[in-house]
Design a protein around this motif. Structure first.
Motif, PDB file in Angstrom:
ATOM      1  N   TYR A 134      42.959   9.105  48.127  1.00 50.40           N
ATOM      2  CA  TYR A 134      42.324   7.868  48.575  1.00 50.40           C
ATOM      3  C   TYR A 134      43.336   6.747  48.426  1.00 50.40           C
ATOM      4  N   THR A 135      43.613   6.036  49.499  1.00 50.17           N
ATOM      5  CA  THR A 135      44.653   5.010  49.487  1.00 50.17           C
ATOM      6  C   THR A 135      44.109   3.590  49.430  1.00 50.17           C
ATOM      7  N   GLY A 136      42.830   3.406  49.804  1.00 48.94           N
ATOM      8  CA  GLY A 136      42.265   2.068  49.844  1.00 48.94           C
ATOM      9  C   GLY A 136      42.620   1.299  51.100  1.00 48.94           C
ATOM     10  N   THR A 137      43.196   1.975  52.110  1.00 45.62           N
ATOM     11  CA  THR A 137      43.585   1.300  53.352  1.00 45.62           C
ATOM     12  C   THR A 137      42.454   1.234  54.365  1.00 45.62           C
ATOM     13  N   ASN A 138      41.372   1.980  54.132  1.00 43.75           N
ATOM     14  CA  ASN A 138      40.221   2.049  55.050  1.00 43.75           C
ATOM     15  C   ASN A 138      40.552   2.725  56.369  1.00 43.75           C
ATOM     16  N   GLU A 139      41.666   3.429  56.432  1.00 37.24           N
ATOM     17  CA  GLU A 139      42.027   4.191  57.633  1.00 37.24           C
ATOM     18  C   GLU A 139      41.593   5.638  57.436  1.00 37.24           C
ATOM     19  N   PRO A 140      40.623   6.136  58.221  1.00 33.57           N
ATOM     20  CA  PRO A 140      40.128   7.506  58.012  1.00 33.57           C
ATOM     21  C   PRO A 140      41.240   8.544  58.175  1.00 33.57           C
ATOM     22  N   HIS A 141      41.209   9.559  57.310  1.00 33.11           N
ATOM     23  CA  HIS A 141      42.190  10.642  57.370  1.00 33.11           C
ATOM     24  C   HIS A 141      41.618  11.866  56.664  1.00 33.11           C
ATOM     25  N   ASP A 142      42.335  12.966  56.749  1.00 30.71           N
ATOM     26  CA  ASP A 142      41.878  14.239  56.182  1.00 30.71           C
ATOM     27  C   ASP A 142      42.589  14.577  54.875  1.00 30.71           C
ATOM     28  N   GLY A 143      43.024  13.569  54.154  1.00 30.42           N
ATOM     29  CA  GLY A 143      43.766  13.802  52.921  1.00 30.42           C
ATOM     30  C   GLY A 143      42.995  14.557  51.863  1.00 30.42           C
ATOM     31  N   ALA A 186      39.937  -2.563  47.860  1.00 25.90           N
ATOM     32  CA  ALA A 186      40.048  -1.926  46.547  1.00 25.90           C
ATOM     33  C   ALA A 186      41.251  -2.466  45.784  1.00 25.90           C
ATOM     34  N   THR A 187      41.093  -2.612  44.487  1.00 27.30           N
ATOM     35  CA  THR A 187      42.205  -2.973  43.623  1.00 27.30           C
ATOM     36  C   THR A 187      43.043  -1.729  43.327  1.00 27.30           C
ATOM     37  N   ARG A 188      44.236  -1.940  42.801  1.00 30.59           N
ATOM     38  CA  ARG A 188      45.105  -0.820  42.455  1.00 30.59           C
ATOM     39  C   ARG A 188      44.447   0.072  41.399  1.00 30.59           C
ATOM     40  N   GLU A 189      43.786  -0.567  40.420  1.00 29.34           N
ATOM     41  CA  GLU A 189      43.095   0.205  39.380  1.00 29.34           C
ATOM     42  C   GLU A 189      41.992   1.057  39.987  1.00 29.34           C
ATOM     43  N   ALA A 190      41.235   0.500  40.937  1.00 32.51           N
ATOM     44  CA  ALA A 190      40.161   1.263  41.565  1.00 32.51           C
ATOM     45  C   ALA A 190      40.718   2.454  42.330  1.00 32.51           C
ATOM     46  N   VAL A 191      41.812   2.268  43.068  1.00 30.54           N
ATOM     47  CA  VAL A 191      42.428   3.374  43.809  1.00 30.54           C
ATOM     48  C   VAL A 191      42.850   4.483  42.844  1.00 30.54           C
ATOM     49  N   ASP A 192      43.490   4.109  41.742  1.00 29.66           N
ATOM     50  CA  ASP A 192      43.960   5.116  40.783  1.00 29.66           C
ATOM     51  C   ASP A 192      42.800   5.907  40.177  1.00 29.66           C
ATOM     52  N   LEU A 193      41.726   5.214  39.799  1.00 30.99           N
ATOM     53  CA  LEU A 193      40.638   5.904  39.113  1.00 30.99           C
ATOM     54  C   LEU A 193      39.757   6.691  40.078  1.00 30.99           C
ATOM     55  N   VAL A 194      39.640   6.247  41.334  1.00 31.67           N
ATOM     56  CA  VAL A 194      38.968   7.073  42.331  1.00 31.67           C
ATOM     57  C   VAL A 194      39.715   8.388  42.498  1.00 31.67           C
ATOM     58  N   ASN A 195      41.034   8.319  42.590  1.00 33.88           N
ATOM     59  CA  ASN A 195      41.826   9.541  42.722  1.00 33.88           C
ATOM     60  C   ASN A 195      41.716  10.422  41.488  1.00 33.88           C
ATOM     61  N   ALA A 196      41.654   9.806  40.306  1.00 38.06           N
ATOM     62  CA  ALA A 196      41.475  10.590  39.087  1.00 38.06           C
ATOM     63  C   ALA A 196      40.162  11.368  39.137  1.00 38.06           C
ATOM     64  N   ALA A 197      39.094  10.704  39.584  1.00 38.63           N
ATOM     65  CA  ALA A 197      37.796  11.380  39.688  1.00 38.63           C
ATOM     66  C   ALA A 197      37.850  12.506  40.712  1.00 38.63           C
ATOM     67  N   LEU A 198      38.527  12.282  41.839  1.00 40.36           N
ATOM     68  CA  LEU A 198      38.631  13.310  42.876  1.00 40.36           C
ATOM     69  C   LEU A 198      39.435  14.509  42.385  1.00 40.36           C
ATOM     70  N   PHE A 199      40.556  14.264  41.733  1.00 43.30           N
ATOM     71  CA  PHE A 199      41.412  15.350  41.270  1.00 43.30           C
ATOM     72  C   PHE A 199      40.739  16.143  40.156  1.00 43.30           C
ATOM     73  N   LEU A 200      40.046  15.440  39.245  1.00 42.13           N
ATOM     74  CA  LEU A 200      39.421  16.100  38.097  1.00 42.13           C
ATOM     75  C   LEU A 200      38.033  16.643  38.404  1.00 42.13           C
ATOM     76  N   SER A 228      35.816   6.301  33.974  1.00 45.89           N
ATOM     77  CA  SER A 228      35.203   4.972  33.906  1.00 45.89           C
ATOM     78  C   SER A 228      36.087   3.920  34.569  1.00 45.89           C
ATOM     79  N   LEU A 229      35.469   3.111  35.418  1.00 45.55           N
ATOM     80  CA  LEU A 229      36.153   2.013  36.103  1.00 45.55           C
ATOM     81  C   LEU A 229      35.372   0.737  35.858  1.00 45.55           C
ATOM     82  N   ARG A 230      36.079  -0.283  35.383  1.00 43.58           N
ATOM     83  CA  ARG A 230      35.462  -1.581  35.141  1.00 43.58           C
ATOM     84  C   ARG A 230      35.952  -2.560  36.196  1.00 43.58           C
ATOM     85  N   LEU A 231      35.052  -3.030  37.064  1.00 41.15           N
ATOM     86  CA  LEU A 231      35.415  -4.019  38.073  1.00 41.15           C
ATOM     87  C   LEU A 231      35.208  -5.418  37.505  1.00 41.15           C
TER      88      LEU A 231
END
Length: 339
Positions: free
Chosen positions: A7-16, A60-74, A255-258
């Motif tokens: 997840y990059t946070g660019t809002n451009e759909p892809h099959d990543g 999305a903030t940089r922190e949100a991008v990182d933690l979304v990816n953490a949730a996806l990977f884990l 956990s992500l704190r916005l």
């Protein structure tokens, strides 16, 4: 080439999401057979235009991008906390739109919500009524007299079906729930599976059932009353921070704190929704930032004020007065001269 970030946070759909590495050994699931992921919301057939808009305009903030990816990977749920209007629920729509995870399954939690509500709903009274019609007839089958015709999977139950790609599930405002719900969720989210007792009991005579899913009238096969995921869903649980959660629940979540957006992020949000901020919009953003230090405000209040004051054709004094009325504090009382 590293798959991070999916997840990059660019809002451009892809099959990543198809490039995700295998899950950790303790988070591997083997449900099947694989089901196709439904098509994403689009302009022509959107579940809600508001949801499509939020997905496209979320920043999305940089922190949100990182933690979304953490949730996806884990393959772990993402617990998102933050003040109202900080974009907690919009994050789920943005991720689903970018990664093509299909329409977001949404469970709005209330104080009366139970785990059963999220998994499936069964209406025994409608089945009894159908059975009565069948008994009063000539013995011919009556449409709707089967167990599966009176059972529908809830948003959580649908998310745990064996889709080839993860589905996106939003469990909104879980801090409003009964004290037991977070603990009740632990086993289901840990095991990625659940049983439907009514179908388990009927499995001797009907091993497979075609069950309706959440949000549509589509049906999927459920064998012997057991549902087990194949790709663990992307689960977003939102909280306004109004309560503490059990440690056993927290350690199973990422956990992500916005936080309240700053000036640059607010300008980017306004740009995404309403176009490039003009001089008045820039001044109202500064005013909003000043007010937010004295009480709780939500970003959508600023967007409402900018949209209405920009389209109503008011003079400067009337615009300022209207903007003040549209940005009241949500909690703490403002100072007398706050406006």
């Amino acid at each position: 080439m590293s798959p991070w970030p999916v997840y990059t946070g660019t809002n451009e759909p892809h099959d990543g999401v198809d490039l995700l590495p295998p899950p950790p050994p303790w988070r591997a699931f083997d449900g099947g057979p694989a089901l196709p992921t439904p098509a994403a919301d689009g302009d022509a057939a959107a579940v809600s235009p508001d949801r499509v808009h939020r997905a496209r305009t979320y920043r999305a903030t940089r922190e949100a991008v990182d933690l979304v990816n953490a949730a996806l990977f884990l393959r772990r749920p993402l617990l998102v906390t933050g003040p109202p209007g900080s974009g907690k629920s919009s994050l789920a729509y943005a991720v689903a739109q970018e990664l093509r995870l299909g329409p977001v399954l949404r469970w709005n939690v209330t104080s009366r919500a139970t785990l059963h509500d999220g998994l499936y709903q069964y209406d025994p009274l409608s089945r009894l009524y159908a059975a009565g019609k069948a008994a009063a007839g000539d013995g011919a089958p009556v449409p709707g007299d089967q167990l599966q015709d009176h059972l529908r999977l809830g948003p959580l139950g649908t998310a745990l079906l064996p889709y080839g790609r993860p589905r996106a599930l939003l469990i909104d405002e879980i801090d409003k729930s009964d004290l037991d719900l977070p603990n009740d969720l632990l086993n289901v989210l840990e095991e990625g599976q659940f049983e439907i007792p009514e179908l388990v009991r009927a499995a001797r005579h009907a091993p497979s059932a075609e069950v309706m899913v959440d949000g549509t009238d589509d049906r999927v096969p459920v064998d012997r009353g057991r549902v087990r995921c194949r790709a663990f869903p992307f689960v977003v649980l939102t909280s306004n921070g109004e309560r503490e959660f059990p440690p056993a629940f927290l350690r199973r979540c990422v956990s992500l704190r916005l936080r309240r957006p700053g000036g640059d992020q607010l300008a980017a949000i306004v740009r995404a929704h309403l176009g490039e901020p003009d001089g008045y919009a820039a001044s109202l953003i500064e005013r909003f930032l000043g007010l937010s230090g004295a009480g709780e405000l939500a970003t959508d209040q600023l967007l409402n004020a900018l949209y209405l004051t920009g389209t109503a054709g008011l003079d400067a004094e009337s615009r300022d007065e209207l903007a003040a009325h549209l940005m009241p504090y949500l909690s703490s009382e403002p100072a007398d001269d706050a406006y």
